[in-house]
Design a protein around this motif. Structure first.
Motif, PDB file in Angstrom:
ATOM      1  N   ILE A 122      14.486  12.154   8.396  1.00 55.88           N
ATOM      2  CA  ILE A 122      13.719  13.381   8.512  1.00 55.88           C
ATOM      3  C   ILE A 122      13.373  13.670   9.957  1.00 55.88           C
ATOM      4  CG2 ILE A 122      11.477  14.424   7.929  1.00 55.88           C
ATOM      5  CD1 ILE A 122      11.767  13.069   5.203  1.00 55.88           C
ATOM      6  N   LYS A 123      13.058  12.633  10.687  1.00 46.97           N
ATOM      7  CA  LYS A 123      12.705  12.876  12.094  1.00 46.97           C
ATOM      8  C   LYS A 123      12.882  11.591  12.899  1.00 46.97           C
ATOM      9  CE  LYS A 123       8.680  14.368  14.881  1.00 46.97           C
ATOM     10  NZ  LYS A 123       9.256  15.535  15.569  1.00 46.97           N
ATOM     11  N   ILE A 124      13.341  11.757  14.123  1.00 43.41           N
ATOM     12  CA  ILE A 124      13.299  10.638  15.063  1.00 43.41           C
ATOM     13  C   ILE A 124      12.070  10.892  15.938  1.00 43.41           C
ATOM     14  CG2 ILE A 124      14.504   9.352  16.853  1.00 43.41           C
ATOM     15  CD1 ILE A 124      16.262   9.417  14.439  1.00 43.41           C
ATOM     16  N   TYR A 125      11.112  10.033  15.848  1.00 46.52           N
ATOM     17  CA  TYR A 125       9.882  10.201  16.627  1.00 46.52           C
ATOM     18  C   TYR A 125      10.040   9.472  17.949  1.00 46.52           C
ATOM     19  CZ  TYR A 125       5.066   9.899  18.186  1.00 46.52           C
ATOM     20  OH  TYR A 125       3.927   9.983  18.944  1.00 46.52           O
ATOM     21  N   GLN A 126       9.670  10.119  19.024  1.00 44.23           N
ATOM     22  CA  GLN A 126       9.805   9.483  20.326  1.00 44.23           C
ATOM     23  C   GLN A 126       8.642   9.869  21.210  1.00 44.23           C
ATOM     24  OE1 GLN A 126      13.741  10.064  21.877  1.00 44.23           O
ATOM     25  NE2 GLN A 126      13.504   8.487  23.440  1.00 44.23           N
ATOM     26  N   ASP A 127       7.955   8.878  21.755  1.00 54.15           N
ATOM     27  CA  ASP A 127       7.002   9.176  22.833  1.00 54.15           C
ATOM     28  C   ASP A 127       7.176   8.121  23.914  1.00 54.15           C
ATOM     29  OD1 ASP A 127       5.565   6.895  22.137  1.00 54.15           O
ATOM     30  OD2 ASP A 127       3.954   7.998  21.141  1.00 54.15           O
ATOM     31  N   GLU A 128       6.263   8.080  24.862  1.00 55.20           N
ATOM     32  CA  GLU A 128       6.499   7.165  25.988  1.00 55.20           C
ATOM     33  C   GLU A 128       6.404   5.690  25.583  1.00 55.20           C
ATOM     34  OE1 GLU A 128       2.182   8.594  26.305  1.00 55.20           O
ATOM     35  OE2 GLU A 128       4.124   9.387  25.700  1.00 55.20           O
ATOM     36  N   ASP A 129       5.795   5.425  24.427  1.00 56.75           N
ATOM     37  CA  ASP A 129       5.576   4.023  24.035  1.00 56.75           C
ATOM     38  C   ASP A 129       6.627   3.472  23.072  1.00 56.75           C
ATOM     39  OD1 ASP A 129       3.276   3.793  25.548  1.00 56.75           O
ATOM     40  OD2 ASP A 129       2.057   4.711  23.970  1.00 56.75           O
ATOM     41  N   PHE A 130       7.147   4.301  22.218  1.00 56.41           N
ATOM     42  CA  PHE A 130       8.088   3.760  21.228  1.00 56.41           C
ATOM     43  C   PHE A 130       8.941   4.862  20.624  1.00 56.41           C
ATOM     44  CE2 PHE A 130       4.694   5.217  18.532  1.00 56.41           C
ATOM     45  CZ  PHE A 130       5.276   5.529  17.316  1.00 56.41           C
ATOM     46  N   ILE A 131       9.948   4.420  19.887  1.00 60.63           N
ATOM     47  CA  ILE A 131      10.835   5.351  19.204  1.00 60.63           C
ATOM     48  C   ILE A 131      11.006   4.846  17.769  1.00 60.63           C
ATOM     49  CG2 ILE A 131      12.854   4.153  20.127  1.00 60.63           C
ATOM     50  CD1 ILE A 131      14.232   6.833  20.311  1.00 60.63           C
ATOM     51  N   GLY A 132      10.873   5.765  16.840  1.00 61.41           N
ATOM     52  CA  GLY A 132      10.944   5.338  15.438  1.00 61.41           C
ATOM     53  C   GLY A 132      11.657   6.376  14.586  1.00 61.41           C
ATOM     54  N   VAL A 133      12.258   5.894  13.519  1.00 60.74           N
ATOM     55  CA  VAL A 133      12.964   6.774  12.590  1.00 60.74           C
ATOM     56  C   VAL A 133      12.097   6.977  11.353  1.00 60.74           C
ATOM     57  CG1 VAL A 133      15.013   7.051  11.140  1.00 60.74           C
ATOM     58  CG2 VAL A 133      15.189   5.908  13.364  1.00 60.74           C
ATOM     59  N   ALA A 179       0.831  -1.211   0.000  1.00 61.10           N
ATOM     60  CA  ALA A 179       0.000   0.000   0.000  1.00 61.10           C
ATOM     61  C   ALA A 179       0.863   1.259   0.000  1.00 61.10           C
ATOM     62  CB  ALA A 179      -0.915  -0.013   1.216  1.00 61.10           C
ATOM     63  N   GLU A 180       0.347   2.284  -0.612  1.00 61.01           N
ATOM     64  CA  GLU A 180       1.104   3.538  -0.696  1.00 61.01           C
ATOM     65  C   GLU A 180       0.160   4.733  -0.659  1.00 61.01           C
ATOM     66  OE1 GLU A 180       3.693   3.811  -4.049  1.00 61.01           O
ATOM     67  OE2 GLU A 180       5.210   2.594  -3.040  1.00 61.01           O
ATOM     68  N   TYR A 181       0.695   5.883  -0.332  1.00 52.79           N
ATOM     69  CA  TYR A 181       0.036   7.174  -0.542  1.00 52.79           C
ATOM     70  C   TYR A 181       1.043   8.085  -1.233  1.00 52.79           C
ATOM     71  CZ  TYR A 181      -3.796   6.020   2.660  1.00 52.79           C
ATOM     72  OH  TYR A 181      -4.890   5.451   3.254  1.00 52.79           O
ATOM     73  N   PRO A 182       0.561   9.037  -1.991  1.00 46.08           N
ATOM     74  CA  PRO A 182       1.507   9.998  -2.571  1.00 46.08           C
ATOM     75  C   PRO A 182       2.255  10.739  -1.457  1.00 46.08           C
ATOM     76  CG  PRO A 182      -0.712  10.289  -3.494  1.00 46.08           C
ATOM     77  CD  PRO A 182      -0.827   9.312  -2.373  1.00 46.08           C
ATOM     78  N   ASP A 183       3.492  11.053  -1.700  1.00 43.68           N
ATOM     79  CA  ASP A 183       4.273  11.860  -0.756  1.00 43.68           C
ATOM     80  C   ASP A 183       4.561  11.116   0.549  1.00 43.68           C
ATOM     81  OD1 ASP A 183       5.629  14.241  -0.348  1.00 43.68           O
ATOM     82  OD2 ASP A 183       3.997  15.112   0.839  1.00 43.68           O
ATOM     83  N   MET A 184       4.546   9.792   0.478  1.00 47.83           N
ATOM     84  CA  MET A 184       4.679   8.965   1.671  1.00 47.83           C
ATOM     85  C   MET A 184       6.121   8.882   2.152  1.00 47.83           C
ATOM     86  SD  MET A 184       3.459   5.000   1.784  1.00 47.83           S
ATOM     87  CE  MET A 184       4.918   4.326   0.982  1.00 47.83           C
ATOM     88  N   LEU A 185       6.284   8.800   3.475  1.00 51.20           N
ATOM     89  CA  LEU A 185       7.601   8.557   4.060  1.00 51.20           C
ATOM     90  C   LEU A 185       7.627   7.148   4.669  1.00 51.20           C
ATOM     91  CD1 LEU A 185       8.096  12.001   5.806  1.00 51.20           C
ATOM     92  CD2 LEU A 185       9.317  11.161   3.778  1.00 51.20           C
ATOM     93  N   TYR A 186       8.825   6.709   5.022  1.00 55.54           N
ATOM     94  CA  TYR A 186       8.999   5.359   5.566  1.00 55.54           C
ATOM     95  C   TYR A 186       9.527   5.445   6.996  1.00 55.54           C
ATOM     96  CZ  TYR A 186       8.585   4.042   0.680  1.00 55.54           C
ATOM     97  OH  TYR A 186       8.128   3.860  -0.592  1.00 55.54           O
ATOM     98  N   ALA A 187       9.048   4.536   7.819  1.00 51.39           N
ATOM     99  CA  ALA A 187       9.497   4.562   9.208  1.00 51.39           C
ATOM    100  C   ALA A 187       9.936   3.180   9.657  1.00 51.39           C
ATOM    101  CB  ALA A 187       8.386   5.071  10.107  1.00 51.39           C
ATOM    102  N   SER A 188      10.800   3.182  10.648  1.00 51.88           N
ATOM    103  CA  SER A 188      11.247   1.929  11.252  1.00 51.88           C
ATOM    104  C   SER A 188      11.317   2.148  12.756  1.00 51.88           C
ATOM    105  CB  SER A 188      12.619   1.545  10.685  1.00 51.88           C
ATOM    106  OG  SER A 188      13.067   0.352  11.275  1.00 51.88           O
ATOM    107  N   VAL A 189      10.717   1.213  13.488  1.00 50.37           N
ATOM    108  CA  VAL A 189      10.524   1.393  14.922  1.00 50.37           C
ATOM    109  C   VAL A 189      11.478   0.476  15.694  1.00 50.37           C
ATOM    110  CG1 VAL A 189       8.830   0.945  16.752  1.00 50.37           C
ATOM    111  CG2 VAL A 189       8.130   2.134  14.676  1.00 50.37           C
ATOM    112  N   VAL A 190      12.018   0.981  16.787  1.00 52.10           N
ATOM    113  CA  VAL A 190      12.923   0.179  17.618  1.00 52.10           C
ATOM    114  C   VAL A 190      12.099  -0.842  18.411  1.00 52.10           C
ATOM    115  CG1 VAL A 190      14.592   0.239  19.518  1.00 52.10           C
ATOM    116  CG2 VAL A 190      14.532   2.111  17.859  1.00 52.10           C
TER     117      VAL A 190
END
Lengths: 723, 157, 201
Positions: free
Chosen positions: A261-272, A226-237
């Protein structure tokens, strides 16, 4: 003027019951229910119950959409994970509506389509549970079309008849497409009588799978496609260790990696979040962290926990005294069995593609539980359910692995944070190390035997969560105590003597859950191996011995006897070893579908070789016998894989192996050259198909090996213990 | 780096990290989704493609090696509506269940039939070692024999 | 007795018995003494430390399937047989998965001419003397002269891969042979130059 009683859409609807979890929530209530007899009743019922379809049925238009080009789109709230449900549903609708099947396109119902199914897809229930409601909806839709045509043609509906997508009175006619054109409001009549079976043309025919062409051409139909236009990819620790918290994250190096582009971090997980999949994965591997272990775990620790006598004890079957108390002169025969931790190893890893835009969220995902995914995502995002639309895709395998969809939440959070669509998938190693495994089991089988008679049988077994912490309300766990999924196949079906089954529920330090057929594979391995041993002990044929203790006239036992006899006869079952080959037989009744296997086995250069399996299944009406056969063949081969090869190990809190190859599975070369499938129609409705044929295979192989080598193997996977 | 190759008969150029697995270049860069990610270490065969006619597991094949090569993916196995004998056999035997691994199996089978037009069961056992979790092996074996027979009927394929 | 206690007892037992063995070997030694000076290893010793290491033996296995990893396991599912030329079977071959270099994304190792040694060059399960005899025997080494053997051991990229074995699928570096590449090459050259004499044991 129209036929049938009217209901204005949206005004008057049949009430439907909201069910929770596996749909037995309603049965629970009142403190006295915690008494064991009630527990036993619940468990006994759950063993043969076909859980009814719990979604809305009052409005056929939620399921069945006529398109202007005179075709029909079937919005299935059951997902297609290989089991062939889409094809069976199309056949049922084509028959009831009198449409050529080519005119029907089956798609996954988006959650916003409105026909949510609280049960999800699993338990081999899809066709069995929709058999009546779907035909009723199809018949009702036909009547709606007929009435509308009468209105448009200004004729009496009694003068009209349906002809494969057209409604005609002989002189003038309208296609379904023409009938629905410009109609904004429908009258929903009460359900008309259903067609007779003799009027069906697709039922019982080996119609080719409706998804065949897409799957052979490599069409982009899965969640990972599945895809959307302008989509980014993420990988979670994800954690490599069990029972440990990741801590002290250092993302410095990851942030500097190309494409990040961003390292996402909240109390539940961290993803690139990165421009490409590989960039996201590569950067994710650069995130440094350490662990805070709660305790140290090895496989030996787990096996010690999973031992009869440990954990929450529930007597799930209690008829007569314990075997030791039946007759003091009887000999007590005892054997203990174990089964390994099993991985799902479904081919498509878990993941999701989320698109958050201005307070609306759309997620394309391979899930067995679209409704649960929707409510979990809505809750995690602080959104209302109607703001979250789950678009289920074809599943690259299910097997119970897609009842948890944390990836959907993670992808949603990251999409919202970055303001662009995000695709986030596990890699294979994460998939293995964070699987929700089939729990390991331990079984103690006992029987009292005297003068060649079996006086009583007892099965004590220990296992972990399968339904608990997965699909059931916590309240159910407190009341039932025995995990209904782990108990599956765990009671003794042989009657006319004292019999008992006692379950010990153990909490494990890693996630366990549904694995196709749940407790059945291991329980049947223990019980049916033991029955075979009793046959040898009492010098009887294992077929005769079973038949001798199936005296009950309950319909499941009656059907099971026929299945067993047919299987023995078709396979030419014999106790003798011929040309280095031996046969083993086993029988199970799972979710109400009896199944027997005879496996023909030899040992070639020290390895177990399965030459032929004869499989007899009574699943009632086989809507599509070819696809029922496909399920039986698949169960036999997946069962061979689990019974002979598959096992997870655990060392220093690491579960391993974490990839194919090292997680040993049956391949082409391990597949029997002959799988003879015989279907019996013991009831006049479709019964469960997708899991019952997994039941007997482990014991059938083990019983053959016992006759071949004289040795009783008591641990799955068997190949690890062959001497 | 810029990499140029023929894929399914069409010349394509793409800017990519040369070390990146060709699988992801094909799937995300060229939007050909039939080639599947299964294991990422050449252990399952879901990503099997042909490079200059040889089967290769693209998850472990750096994109830079594709330079100047002839690549075929499942999308290029058939010639338009004219199905490859392997695909036709797969349809005739109704092989797929979930379908996820099937493109890899069909590519591996097409490669096998090129080398061994009439494979025995033993040839199939030894050469087809991809993973199918639905365990459709039994029908695949039939389909492989069927494909061999179909290819003989239409030697032009 | 629970498992942890059993393991603990086992551990203690092992420690104790090794202590006894060690002391009985050398009654004069004491724990505080300086480590004994290393006896000088011959070029043959150094060479054989490499050739008997799993990096080499994994591709000179007994039987016709490669061994893998630092524990030299056989993956039942993935073991491609040697085939006629050491490169696997007609359709599925070494090159299906391995390229001419290590792949850090997948952890799949690779080097030019990735292949299994012929059956006549099986090393697994053999003593170093047997390996050396076989290696120098033109009947079994593919008709190679000592000079050609030297070239194979010191220049062939697949042999030298042993010192650049890359990372595995979990991203962990593979173990290298216990002797450096430079010392190995020197040792091989010295051994061949001095007549390739194989000691008796």
């Amino acid at each position: 003027m129209s036929k049938g009683k009217k209901q204005k859409k949206g005004i008057k609807r049949r009430m439907f019951l909201k069910r929770s979890g596996v749909g037995i929530g309603l049965m629970i209530g009142g403190v006295w229910l915690t008494r064991n007899p009630i527990r036993r009743t619940i468990i006994k019922t759950s063993e043969t119950l076909v859980v009814p379809y719990a979604g809305p049925t009052s409005d056929p238009l939620l399921w069945l959409q006529i398109t202007p080009d005179n075709n029909l789109i079937l919005h299935s709230s059951k997902v297609e994970m290989g089991q062939g449900t889409f094809t069976g549903l199309a056949q049922i609708v084509a028959d009831e509506m009198g449409l050529p099947i080519e005119k029907i396109k089956v798609v996954h119902a988006e959650t916003k389509a409105g026909n949510l199914d609280p049960f999800g897809t699993g338990g081999s229930m899809s066709i069995a549970s929709l058999w009546v409601p779907l035909r009723e909806m199809a018949a009702t839709l036909n009547l709606m079309l007929l009435n509308k045509a009468a209105e448009k043609l200004s004729v009496n509906p009694d003068t009209l008849r349906l002809e494969g997508g057209t409604i005609t009175d002989g002189s003038q006619s309208l296609t379904y497409g023409q009938i629905v054109a410009d109609v904004t409001e429908w009258d929903i009549p009460s359900t008309p009588p259903l067609k007779k079976r003799s009027e069906y043309t697709y039922l019982g025919k080996p119609v080719p799978r409706v998804d065949l062409k897409e799957k052979v051409m490599g069409a982009p139909i899965f969640g990972i496609d599945a895809e959307y236009p302008d989509m980014l990819y993420a990988s979670v620790v994800r954690s490599r260790l069990i029972d440990a918290q990741m801590q002290n994250f250092d993302t410095t190096e990851a942030e500097r990696m190309p494409g990040v582009i961003k390292i996402y971090q909240d109390e539940d997980f961290i993803g690139v979040i990165a421009e490409t999949h590989i960039q996201a994965e590569t950067a994710r591997k650069k995130i440094k962290f350490d662990y805070n272990k709660n305790a140290d775990w090895s496989l030996a620790d787990i096996e010690e926990k999973i031992t009869v006598g440990n954990g929450n004890k529930t007597i799930v079957q209690k008829e007569g005294p314990i075997v030791e108390d039946i007759d003091e002169d009887a000999e007590i025969i005892e054997l203990a069995f174990r089964s390994s931790i099993g991985a799902h190893a479904q081919m498509e890893p878990n993941g999701a593609v989320a698109n958050y835009q201005e307070g609306n969220l759309e997620i394309k995902v391979s899930t067995q539980v679209p409704q649960l995914t929707q409510s979990e995502v809505a809750k995690a995002m602080g959104m209302s359910k109607k703001e979250v639309n789950i678009i289920p895709t074809f599943l690259g395998g299910g097997f119970g692995r897609r009842l948890h969809t944390p990836n959907a939440i993670q992808a949603a959070k990251m999409s919202k944070a970055i303001g662009r669509p995000v695709k986030s998938f596990f890699d294979r190693q994460q998939e293995f190390q964070n699987d929700t495994f089939r729990p390991p089991t331990h079984h103690v089988m006992k029987a009292a035997v005297k003068d060649g008679e079996i006086l009583g049988i007892e099965h004590q077994f220990a296992s972990g969560d399968t339904l608990f912490n997965s699909a059931m309300d916590p309240g159910i766990e407190r009341v039932v105590r025995a995990d209904i999924g782990s108990v599956r196949g765990g009671t003794i079906i042989y009657d006319g003597m004292p019999r008992r089954a006692t379950y010990y529920h153990v909490d494990l330090p890693f996630a366990t859950s549904f694995w196709r057929s749940l407790g059945l594979l291991a329980n049947a391995f223990a019980i049916e191996s033991f029955i075979d041993e009793l046959a040898l002990k009492t010098k009887q044929s294992p077929v005769d011995l079973r038949l001798q203790y199936m005296r009950d006239d309950n319909p499941y036992i009656v059907r099971a006897k026929k299945v067993l006899k047919t299987c023995a006869q078709k396979a030419g079952y014999t106790d003798e070893v011929k040309d280095g080959r031996a046969m083993g037989i086993a029988l199970t009744i799972d979710t109400g579908s009896p199944c027997a296997h005879v496996a023909e086995v030899s040992i070639v250069e020290g390895s177990i070789k399965i030459h032929k399996v004869t499989a007899v299944l009574d699943c009632g009406i086989a809507v599509n016998p070819d696809q029922v056969r496909a399920q039986v063949e698949g169960c036999v081969c997946m069962g061979i894989s689990a019974a002979l090869y598959e096992k997870m190990d655990l060392k220093e809190n690491k579960l391993f192996p974490i990839n194919y190859g090292s997680y040993d599975m049956a391949l082409m070369r391990d597949t029997p050259k002959e799988i003879d499938v015989v279907l019996i129609e013991g009831i006049d409705k479709p019964g469960p198909v997708g899991e019952p044929p997994l039941g007997p295979i482990g014991a059938a192989i083990s019983n053959a090996l016992r006759r071949l080598t004289g040795e009783r193997l008591t641990q799955m996977p068997l190949s690890a213990f062959i001497s | 780096m810029k990499i140029t190759f023929n894929i399914n008969g069409e010349p394509r150029s793409i800017d990519t990290d040369g070390e990146a697995p060709l699988l992801w270049v094909i799937r995300d860069g060229l939007n050909l989704k039939g080639t599947k990610y299964g294991c990422g270490k050449a252990a399952c065969g879901a990503c099997t493609i042909h490079v200059d006619g040889m089967q290769v597991r693209s998850c472990s094949y750096p994109a830079k090696f594709a330079e100047g090569k002839e690549i075929t993916t499942i999308e290029g196995l058939s010639q338009g509506d004219n199905l490859h004998p392997v695909q036709q056999a797969w349809i005739d035997e109704v092989v797929p269940q979930c379908g996820y691994c099937q493109p890899g199996f069909m590519m591996a089978t097409a490669a096998l039939l090129k080398e061994i037009p009439n494979p025995t069961d033993e040839d199939i056992d030894n050469n087809i070692i991809n993973v199918c979790r639905c365990a459709t092996y039994y029908r695949m074996r039939k389909a492989i024999h069927k494909a061999a027979a179909l290819a003989k009927q239409n030697p032009s394929e | 007795m629970n498992t942890k206690k059993t393991l603990y007892a086992l551990f203690l037992g092992i420690c104790l018995s090794s202590l006894i063995l060690w002391s009985s070997d050398d009654p004069t030694a004491s724990p505080s003494a300086e480590p004994p000076t290393e006896t000088k290893e011959t070029p043959f010793d150094l060479m054989m430390q490499v050739l008997t290491h799993q990096r080499c033996v994994n591709c000179h296995p007994a039987g016709d399937r490669p061994r893998k990893g630092d524990d030299s396991h056989i993956t039942r599912a993935l073991g491609i047989p040697r085939g006629n030329d050491g490169h696997g079977l007609q359709s599925i071959s070494c090159g299906t998965c391995h390229t001419t270099e290590n792949n850090d994304y997948s952890g799949v190792p690779g080097a030019p001419d990735w292949a299994l040694a012929p059956e006549s060059m099986t090393w697994e399960g053999k003593t170093r003397v047997e390996i050396a005899e076989q290696m120098m025997d033109p009947q079994r080494n593919g008709g190679k002269s000592p000079q050609e053997i030297m070239k194979h051991l010191t220049e062939h990229e697949l042999v030298l891969w042993a010192w650049e074995p890359g990372i595995d699928a979990e991203g962990l570096p593979r173990e290298k042979p216990p002797v450096s590449k430079k010392d190995f090459i020197t040792a091989v050259k010295e051994w061949i130059a001095s007549g390739a004499i194989i000691p008796e044991a």
